[in-house]
Motif scaffolding. Structure first.
Motif, PDB file in Angstrom:
ATOM      1  N   THR A 161       0.808  -1.225   0.000  1.00  0.00           N
ATOM      2  CA  THR A 161       0.000   0.000   0.000  1.00  0.00           C
ATOM      3  C   THR A 161       0.838   1.271   0.000  1.00  0.00           C
ATOM      4  OG1 THR A 161      -0.109  -0.026   2.433  1.00  0.00           O
ATOM      5  CG2 THR A 161      -1.844  -1.182   1.235  1.00  0.00           C
ATOM      6  N   TRP A 162       2.163   1.125   0.032  1.00  0.00           N
ATOM      7  CA  TRP A 162       3.028   2.286   0.226  1.00  0.00           C
ATOM      8  C   TRP A 162       2.843   3.344  -0.857  1.00  0.00           C
ATOM      9  CZ3 TRP A 162       5.821   3.089   4.552  1.00  0.00           C
ATOM     10  CH2 TRP A 162       6.706   4.182   4.553  1.00  0.00           C
ATOM     11  N   SER A 163       2.697   2.925  -2.095  1.00  0.00           N
ATOM     12  CA  SER A 163       2.654   3.875  -3.213  1.00  0.00           C
ATOM     13  C   SER A 163       1.378   4.707  -3.246  1.00  0.00           C
ATOM     14  CB  SER A 163       2.816   3.121  -4.533  1.00  0.00           C
ATOM     15  OG  SER A 163       4.074   2.498  -4.594  1.00  0.00           O
ATOM     16  N   ARG A 164       0.403   4.378  -2.424  1.00  0.00           N
ATOM     17  CA  ARG A 164      -0.826   5.180  -2.403  1.00  0.00           C
ATOM     18  C   ARG A 164      -0.564   6.571  -1.825  1.00  0.00           C
ATOM     19  NH1 ARG A 164      -4.887   0.621   0.197  1.00  0.00           N
ATOM     20  NH2 ARG A 164      -4.604  -0.959  -1.442  1.00  0.00           N
ATOM     21  N   ASN A 165       0.317   6.630  -0.826  1.00  0.00           N
ATOM     22  CA  ASN A 165       0.589   7.912  -0.175  1.00  0.00           C
ATOM     23  C   ASN A 165       2.071   8.255  -0.117  1.00  0.00           C
ATOM     24  OD1 ASN A 165      -2.230   8.452   0.730  1.00  0.00           O
ATOM     25  ND2 ASN A 165      -1.895   6.587   1.917  1.00  0.00           N
ATOM     26  N   GLY A 166       2.925   7.385  -0.650  1.00  0.00           N
ATOM     27  CA  GLY A 166       4.356   7.610  -0.590  1.00  0.00           C
ATOM     28  C   GLY A 166       5.047   7.153  -1.853  1.00  0.00           C
ATOM     29  N   LEU A 167       6.352   7.032  -1.765  1.00  0.00           N
ATOM     30  CA  LEU A 167       7.176   6.652  -2.907  1.00  0.00           C
ATOM     31  C   LEU A 167       7.945   5.383  -2.554  1.00  0.00           C
ATOM     32  CD1 LEU A 167       8.347   7.448  -5.735  1.00  0.00           C
ATOM     33  CD2 LEU A 167      10.168   8.641  -4.478  1.00  0.00           C
ATOM     34  N   LEU A 168       7.790   4.351  -3.376  1.00  0.00           N
ATOM     35  CA  LEU A 168       8.488   3.085  -3.197  1.00  0.00           C
ATOM     36  C   LEU A 168       9.531   2.952  -4.289  1.00  0.00           C
ATOM     37  CD1 LEU A 168       8.658   0.396  -1.605  1.00  0.00           C
ATOM     38  CD2 LEU A 168       6.978  -0.543  -3.225  1.00  0.00           C
ATOM     39  N   LEU A 169      10.813   2.862  -3.900  1.00  0.00           N
ATOM     40  CA  LEU A 169      11.907   2.765  -4.855  1.00  0.00           C
ATOM     41  C   LEU A 169      12.399   1.329  -4.960  1.00  0.00           C
ATOM     42  CD1 LEU A 169      14.038   5.915  -3.898  1.00  0.00           C
ATOM     43  CD2 LEU A 169      12.280   5.714  -5.684  1.00  0.00           C
ATOM     44  N   LEU A 222      13.327  11.420  -9.250  1.00  0.00           N
ATOM     45  CA  LEU A 222      12.556  10.189  -9.070  1.00  0.00           C
ATOM     46  C   LEU A 222      11.302  10.408  -8.231  1.00  0.00           C
ATOM     47  CD1 LEU A 222      15.546   7.768  -8.411  1.00  0.00           C
ATOM     48  CD2 LEU A 222      14.089   7.805 -10.447  1.00  0.00           C
ATOM     49  N   GLY A 223      11.144  11.614  -7.695  1.00  0.00           N
ATOM     50  CA  GLY A 223       9.956  11.921  -6.917  1.00  0.00           C
ATOM     51  C   GLY A 223      10.170  12.043  -5.431  1.00  0.00           C
ATOM     52  N   VAL A 224      11.411  11.920  -4.979  1.00  0.00           N
ATOM     53  CA  VAL A 224      11.693  12.056  -3.548  1.00  0.00           C
ATOM     54  C   VAL A 224      11.626  13.529  -3.162  1.00  0.00           C
ATOM     55  CG1 VAL A 224      13.361  11.646  -1.705  1.00  0.00           C
ATOM     56  CG2 VAL A 224      13.168  10.014  -3.599  1.00  0.00           C
ATOM     57  N   ARG A 225      10.899  13.829  -2.129  1.00  0.00           N
ATOM     58  CA  ARG A 225      10.834  15.199  -1.633  1.00  0.00           C
ATOM     59  C   ARG A 225      10.305  15.195  -0.206  1.00  0.00           C
ATOM     60  NH1 ARG A 225       6.627  14.507  -5.238  1.00  0.00           N
ATOM     61  NH2 ARG A 225       4.516  15.054  -4.516  1.00  0.00           N
ATOM     62  N   ALA A 226      10.516  16.295   0.477  1.00  0.00           N
ATOM     63  CA  ALA A 226      10.062  16.412   1.858  1.00  0.00           C
ATOM     64  C   ALA A 226       8.553  16.226   1.922  1.00  0.00           C
ATOM     65  CB  ALA A 226      10.455  17.779   2.417  1.00  0.00           C
TER      66      ALA A 226
END
Length: 289
Positions: A161-169, A222-226
């Motif tokens: 479920t991580w990608s629903r609200n976060g970023l999975l690398l 890649l989409g990483v941000r605070a």
């Protein structure tokens, strides 16, 4: 403590006699001869750490190819390497710290903050013209007391479920992410929603980490941000730790999925997708046998 230590900084510590526990994590996928390489040549005083037996438990389809060992077992291993409470530990390998980062993460997760990766590893040490030793040093047993849970991590349910609200690398090579090849795990492809971020992209040609500013640019692209929770997986939780270290150098925090794709792909209830996009181009729910 900083994530990285330079070879010049390490040499100064050793020349000054400043207590430093130096650990050689010589391991690479497909090369079972880490100890032999270590015995041939290592940084003076370094103790060999066997990733397969000391930084992992036995392979288990329900936990992955390199599941984390029990805390008590890890503590006993750390004591056998000579670690005491209050020591400074420096870990390295000869593959850009792709293996040594596993030890760095495990010690940090065990509540031991004074651990760094030797930037560039053995190659950087030799390039600087510093001496190497052969054989194995005598180690006085340490008394370090370790704990657990100091670093963020997720499990398979979290990865789902991580990608629903976060970023999975996904820190594996791009061809494995896309599902073009899979030499080890039972299914090819990636966890739905994961973004390809091959660990090798963290390194310069000489095996050192890219400068922090360049790593920030890489991860931002890649989409990483605070404010966006980030988690990382790889094949078995080894090189994903390298990505966590690179993210830390860049100023970001990330959780590790220790079981990684080797755990995920062994469960037939978990979907696996192929192609270059994070989402499903071709979804498969198949037996992992």
């Amino acid at each position: 403590m900083d994530t990285l230590m330079t070879v010049a900084e390490l040499k100064d510590r050793l020349d000054a006699g400043t207590r430093t526990v130096l650990l050689d994590v010589r391991w690479a996928l497909g090369d079972p001869h880490g100890r032999e390489h270590y015995l041939e040549a290592h940084i003076p005083g370094a103790v060999f750490v066997d990733l397969a037996t000391e930084l992992a438990g036995p392979a288990d389809p329900s936990r992955g190819r390199h599941p984390l060992p029990p805390l008590e077992q890890f503590q006993q291993s750390a004591r056998s390497w000579g670690i005491r409470n209050g020591d400074v530990v420096v870990a390295y390998d000869n593959t850009g710290n792709l293996a040594a980062a596993r030890l760095w993460w495990m010690l940090r997760n065990a509540g031991f903050p004074s651990v760094a990766l030797l930037d560039g590893g053995l190659a950087a040490w030799r390039d600087a013209g510093f001496d190497v030793d052969s054989g194995e040093p005598v180690v006085e047993r340490g008394d370090v007391v370790l704990s657990d849970g100091a670093m963020p991590e997720i499990d398979a349910a979290g990865a789902a479920t991580w990608s629903r609200n976060g970023l999975l690398l996904d820190a594996r090579a791009g061809e494995r992410y896309r599902g073009e090849i899979e030499p080890i795990d039972p299914r090819a492809g990636h966890i739905p929603g994961a973004v390809s971020a091959a660990t090798t992209g963290n390194l310069a040609a000489d095996g050192r980490f890219l400068p922090a500013a360049e790593l920030r640019e890489r991860f931002a692209a890649l989409g990483v941000r605070a404010g966006v929770p980030t988690a990382v997986y790889c094949g078995s939780g080894v090189t994903a730790a390298h990505e966590v270290a690179a993210l830390e150098i860049a100023g970001f925090s990330a959780a590790l999925y220790p079981g990684s794709f080797s755990e995920w792909s062994n469960d037939p209830a978990n979907d696996v997708v192929t192609g270059a996009a994070p989402g499903a181009r071709q979804s498969r729910r198949t037996s992992a046998g």
